[in-house]
Design a protein around this motif. Structure first.
Motif, PDB file in Angstrom:
ATOM      1  N   TYR A 290       0.859  -1.179   0.000  1.00  0.00           N
ATOM      2  CA  TYR A 290       0.000   0.000   0.000  1.00  0.00           C
ATOM      3  C   TYR A 290       0.898   1.233   0.000  1.00  0.00           C
ATOM      4  CZ  TYR A 290      -3.152  -3.576   1.885  1.00  0.00           C
ATOM      5  OH  TYR A 290      -3.872  -4.728   2.097  1.00  0.00           O
ATOM      6  N   TYR A 291       0.953   1.940  -1.105  1.00  0.00           N
ATOM      7  CA  TYR A 291       1.770   3.153  -1.183  1.00  0.00           C
ATOM      8  C   TYR A 291       1.274   4.006  -2.357  1.00  0.00           C
ATOM      9  CZ  TYR A 291       5.701   6.326  -1.362  1.00  0.00           C
ATOM     10  OH  TYR A 291       6.455   7.470  -1.362  1.00  0.00           O
ATOM     11  N   PRO A 292       0.863   5.249  -2.096  1.00  0.00           N
ATOM     12  CA  PRO A 292       0.248   6.069  -3.154  1.00  0.00           C
ATOM     13  C   PRO A 292       1.174   6.351  -4.330  1.00  0.00           C
ATOM     14  CG  PRO A 292      -0.110   7.048  -0.979  1.00  0.00           C
ATOM     15  CD  PRO A 292       0.869   5.928  -0.790  1.00  0.00           C
ATOM     16  N   HIS A 297      -1.602   1.534  -6.745  1.00  0.00           N
ATOM     17  CA  HIS A 297      -2.447   2.125  -5.694  1.00  0.00           C
ATOM     18  C   HIS A 297      -3.748   2.638  -6.313  1.00  0.00           C
ATOM     19  CE1 HIS A 297      -3.769   5.054  -2.651  1.00  0.00           C
ATOM     20  NE2 HIS A 297      -3.030   4.382  -1.797  1.00  0.00           N
ATOM     21  N   HIS A 300      -3.783   6.342  -7.172  1.00  0.00           N
ATOM     22  CA  HIS A 300      -2.448   6.807  -7.539  1.00  0.00           C
ATOM     23  C   HIS A 300      -2.470   8.170  -8.242  1.00  0.00           C
ATOM     24  CE1 HIS A 300       1.648   6.801  -9.008  1.00  0.00           C
ATOM     25  NE2 HIS A 300       1.241   6.820 -10.261  1.00  0.00           N
TER      26      HIS A 300
END
Ligand SMILES: *Cc1c(COP(=O)(O)O)cnc(C)c1O
Length: 403
Positions: A290-292, A297, A300
């Motif tokens: 989980y990481y924009p 994501h 995103h």
């Protein structure tokens, strides 16, 4: 309370190191720490005037202090708001917000995914005083819209969220709030003004936990609200004076100096976080990241628009495992195999911090509530710091490679 004279139109990076009160008669280059609880008055007439007009002079430390003012002016300059007011902690700032804006019979709409203590403050503590809060989806604006009532006074959002980094559309929520005659407040802890300036997207008020990135080295507790003077000065300043969630001058000084390096820290820590997220995504023991900043994501593109093209410094991931028990065992093994990272619960520190949300920040929820929130037993949160990335990867690989 004279602001330091600076030419107009300076860049935010310049204001981050220069915006403050005027120096004292000694001409100190680094802003001074005024560690005093009271201020001597020239005469009774002046004292009476300052008690009636606290904006015009210092009287007592619960009301205001020059070091705190310098922090407030610098943070406001960086967020692009007219003013800011310090608080003892981030939660103290949110309490100030509620005391200033809400009364019995009012309605609040809040994302279901905000910081745990914020959920408690709205859902439990303020419910006692007749303020009702509807909790809605972080990402589905139509749920916020359906929740609006004639007595809705405040929409409260936090983006990205902890620990799953879900991103909400600040501009869409601001439009919704304003059409309903309500205010939008955004908790900007995770991005800081170095990456995201909610006021530019229409948010009315911005919450900070200075404890996190603003300090940046995990030293002190602090908080703040940023926004227009008509709220900061006319509403919140008198709440602080009355209720006492005052920011200590020492903590204000630490965070004031922290703001000077915020931009480069956020850049470096976010670059480390992106590289770590990409490495985790390719690791065979990792089920999901989980990481924009990752194209995978769900928000995103919105995140890149809203956060200066950056995913910020928090990465979460699920380790693989056949069932919740095994996933929890595996997550504990990864965390306990680290020899460099800190097993702790803070974030926004230059020291990388690793946490197991299901048994800490979300440990008081039932298993069903946790699953509804998407917080699995295999979830690990990494608040990425400034160590060399190779060492951070190697530290996580110690456990991951053995699963
Ligand atoms: C930590 C945190 C807070 C609370 O701040 P404190 O300084 O710990 O009171 C509020 N919101 C978010 C998003 C946080 O991470």
């Amino acid at each position: 309370m004279k602001q330091k004279k600076l030419p107009p139109g300076l860049h935010r990076d310049t204001l981050a190191v220069r915006a403050a009160l005027e120096p004292s008669q000694y001409g100190e280059n680094s802003e001074a720490l005024f560690l005093t609880s009271g201020f001597v008055q020239p005469d009774s007439e002046t004292m009476a005037h300052r008690f009636a007009n606290p904006q015009e002079g210092y009287t007592y430390g619960r009301t205001s202090n020059p070091t705190v003012t310098s922090f407030e002016q610098r943070l406001a300059a960086m967020e692009g708001t007219e003013a800011a007011i310090g608080a003892s902690t981030g939660m103290g700032a949110i309490l100030m917000l509620c005391l200033g804006l809400l009364k019995s019979g009012d309605h609040v709409i809040c994302s279901r995914s905000v910081f745990g203590s914020t959920l408690n403050l709205f859902g439990k503590e303020f419910a006692k005083f007749g303020v009702e809060t509807s909790f809605v989806s972080q990402t589905d604006v139509s749920e916020w819209k359906r929740a609006i009532r004639p007595n809705t006074k405040l929409l409260f959002a936090e983006t990205p969220t902890n620990p799953l980094t879900d991103v909400c559309d600040i501009q869409a929520l601001a439009d919704l709030a304003h059409n309903a005659g309500a205010l939008l407040t955004v908790d900007n802890c995770f991005c800081s003004p170095a990456l995201q300036r909610p006021a530019e997207l229409g948010a009315d008020l911005i919450i900070h936990s200075g404890t996190k990135h603003l300090d940046g080295q995990g030293r002190v507790m602090a908080g703040a609200i940023c926004g227009p003077s008509k709220y900061i000065v006319d509403v919140f300043a008198s709440i602080v004076r009355t209720a006492g969630m005052t920011l200590s001058p020492f903590n204000a000084w630490v965070v004031l100096k922290g703001l000077e390096t915020l931009g480069i820290r956020m850049q470096a820590q976010s670059a480390n976080a992106l590289a770590l997220a990409q490495w985790l995504e390719a690791h065979p023991s990792v089920a999901r990241v989980y990481y924009p900043g990752l194209a995978s994501h769900a928000q995103h593109e919105l995140a890149m628009r809203q956060q200066s093209g950056s995913g910020a410094a928090v990465v979460s991931f699920d380790v693989k495992g056949a069932n919740p028990e095994e996933r929890r065992r595996n997550a504990f093994q990864v965390i306990d195999s680290t020899e460099v990272l800190s097993i702790a619960t803070n974030l926004g520190d230059v020291k990388t911090i690793v946490t197991h949300p299901a048994t800490t920040s979300h440990g008081r929820l039932t298993e069903e509530q946790r699953q509804a929130a998407g917080i699995g037993q295999g979830l690990i949160r990494v608040a990425v710091g400034l160590e060399h990335l190779g060492d951070v990867k190697a530290d996580l690989a110690r456990g991951l490679d053995r699963l």
